[in-house]
Design an enzyme around this catalytic site. Structure first.
Site, PDB file in Angstrom:
ATOM      1  N   THR A   1      10.969  18.843  39.811  1.00 33.55           N
ATOM      2  CA  THR A   1       9.877  17.894  40.004  1.00 33.55           C
ATOM      3  C   THR A   1      10.147  17.150  41.308  1.00 33.55           C
ATOM      4  OG1 THR A   1       8.617  16.080  38.976  1.00 33.55           O
ATOM      5  CG2 THR A   1      11.014  16.042  38.713  1.00 33.55           C
TER       6      THR A   1
ATOM      7  N   GLU B   1      -1.636  17.075  45.263  1.00 35.59           N
ATOM      8  CA  GLU B   1      -0.305  16.782  45.774  1.00 35.59           C
ATOM      9  C   GLU B   1       0.382  18.075  46.177  1.00 35.59           C
ATOM     10  OE1 GLU B   1       0.798  13.043  42.788  1.00 35.59           O
ATOM     11  OE2 GLU B   1       1.760  14.993  42.534  1.00 35.59           O
TER      12      GLU B   1
ATOM     13  N   ASN C   1      -2.380  13.475  35.978  1.00 36.49           N
ATOM     14  CA  ASN C   1      -1.816  14.713  36.509  1.00 36.49           C
ATOM     15  C   ASN C   1      -1.827  15.745  35.381  1.00 36.49           C
ATOM     16  OD1 ASN C   1       0.048  16.810  37.226  1.00 36.49           O
ATOM     17  ND2 ASN C   1       0.911  15.458  38.790  1.00 36.49           N
TER      18      ASN C   1
ATOM     19  N   HIS D   1       5.322   8.606  39.286  1.00 39.54           N
ATOM     20  CA  HIS D   1       6.539   9.291  38.837  1.00 39.54           C
ATOM     21  C   HIS D   1       7.237   8.451  37.762  1.00 39.54           C
ATOM     22  CE1 HIS D   1       9.086  12.847  39.450  1.00 39.54           C
ATOM     23  NE2 HIS D   1       9.998  12.102  38.865  1.00 39.54           N
ATOM     24  N   ASP D   2       7.219   8.967  36.557  1.00 38.90           N
ATOM     25  CA  ASP D   2       7.878   8.366  35.394  1.00 38.90           C
ATOM     26  C   ASP D   2       7.271   7.031  34.961  1.00 38.90           C
ATOM     27  OD1 ASP D   2       9.501  10.535  35.192  1.00 38.90           O
ATOM     28  OD2 ASP D   2      11.317   9.565  35.935  1.00 38.90           O
TER      29      ASP D   2
ATOM     30  N   HIS E   1       3.528  13.514  33.112  1.00 41.40           N
ATOM     31  CA  HIS E   1       4.475  13.915  32.074  1.00 41.40           C
ATOM     32  C   HIS E   1       4.454  12.971  30.869  1.00 41.40           C
ATOM     33  CE1 HIS E   1       8.042  15.911  30.459  1.00 41.40           C
ATOM     34  NE2 HIS E   1       8.504  14.703  30.186  1.00 41.40           N
TER      35      HIS E   1
ATOM     36  N   HIS F   1      -0.810  19.393  41.254  1.00 39.41           N
ATOM     37  CA  HIS F   1       0.291  19.588  42.196  1.00 39.41           C
ATOM     38  C   HIS F   1       0.680  21.063  42.183  1.00 39.41           C
ATOM     39  CE1 HIS F   1       4.217  17.774  43.995  1.00 39.41           C
ATOM     40  NE2 HIS F   1       4.085  19.041  44.367  1.00 39.41           N
TER      41      HIS F   1
END
Length: 240
Positions: free
Chosen positions: A101, A70, A7, A191-192, A215, A43
């Protein structure tokens, strides 16, 4: 084999903080591919606080791996963008306009009519559709009933609980993943996810087809360099 989609939103966040075109988001996407990424994820949000619609239009014809967009499909401009650029995959995320987010998955039962219509619309254009869900078997089954091709498990809860008890943290994800597989759906996750928790997730749910990571990966690249970081994430995915 699980694929790594990078991402690239954080490159755009950095660019937008100063104005101009540094870093160059398109160049960053192509560098990620060159260094081994097997997909690029963007995104775009309506306020264009990171990835802009113009970025998506510029990047799309240049990407040679899988291109995944996304976003929240209740925003008409997002749907129009997806239909215009025709990515390999669209991931439907119910993020609020002011959300920092993504912070929740779809209720695929309550929103069945909307999601069914969207899946049909994107499928008619040959776009694989993935629905972002919490780790709940009912939501996976609901996504299948909507006509989705895949679900993406929202892994923030797993990441938050990993250091305390990784078996407990992944348990609901395993059940949701089994339900998705039984319903004939492909499985993504995101995610994470990080170098700390990625290998355990893949080892426990080896039929995960794709992980989307932004991230943590971009943060690690500040210390390790982008090429070495992407190779490190690929190493965690392939760890036995």
């Amino acid at each position: 084999m699980t694929r790594l989609s990078v991402n690239i939103n954080k490159f755009a966040t950095l660019r937008n903080a100063r104005g101009g075109n540094l870093p160059d988001v398109t160049r960053a996407a192509l560098a990620c591919e060159r260094f081994g990424a097997e997909g690029i994820t963007v995104h775009p949000r309506p306020d264009e606080r990171h990835i802009r619609y113009a970025d998506v239009r510029e990047i799309r014809p240049l990407v040679r791996t899988e291109f995944n967009i996304e976003g929240n499909p209740t925003v008409r401009s997002f749907v129009d963008l997806v239909l215009e650029v025709v990515p390999d995959q669209v991931t439907l995320v119910p993020d609020g306009h002011n959300a920092l987010t993504s912070n929740a998955g779809w209720d695929t039962l309550t929103n069945r009519d909307l999601l069914t219509e969207l899946c049909s619309t994107f499928r008619a254009k040959g776009i694989r559709t993935s629905i972002f869900i919490d780790p709940d078997p009912r939501m996976a089954e609901g996504a299948a009933a909507c006509g989705a091709d895949r679900v993406e498990l929202y892994t923030e809860g797993y990441a938050a609980g990993y250091s305390l008890d990784r078996k407990k943290a992944i348990a609901p994800y395993l059940e949701a993943a089994k339900a998705a597989r039984s319903a004939g759906l492909g499985l993504n996750a995101g995610h994470d996810l990080s170098l700390e928790n990625l290998a355990w997730f893949i080892r426990t749910i080896p039929w995960t087809e794709e992980v989307s990571i932004g991230h943590a990966l971009i943060s690690d690249a500040l210390y390790l360099g982008l090429e070495q970081t992407i190779q490190a994430y690929l190493g965690e995915i392939r760890k036995k």
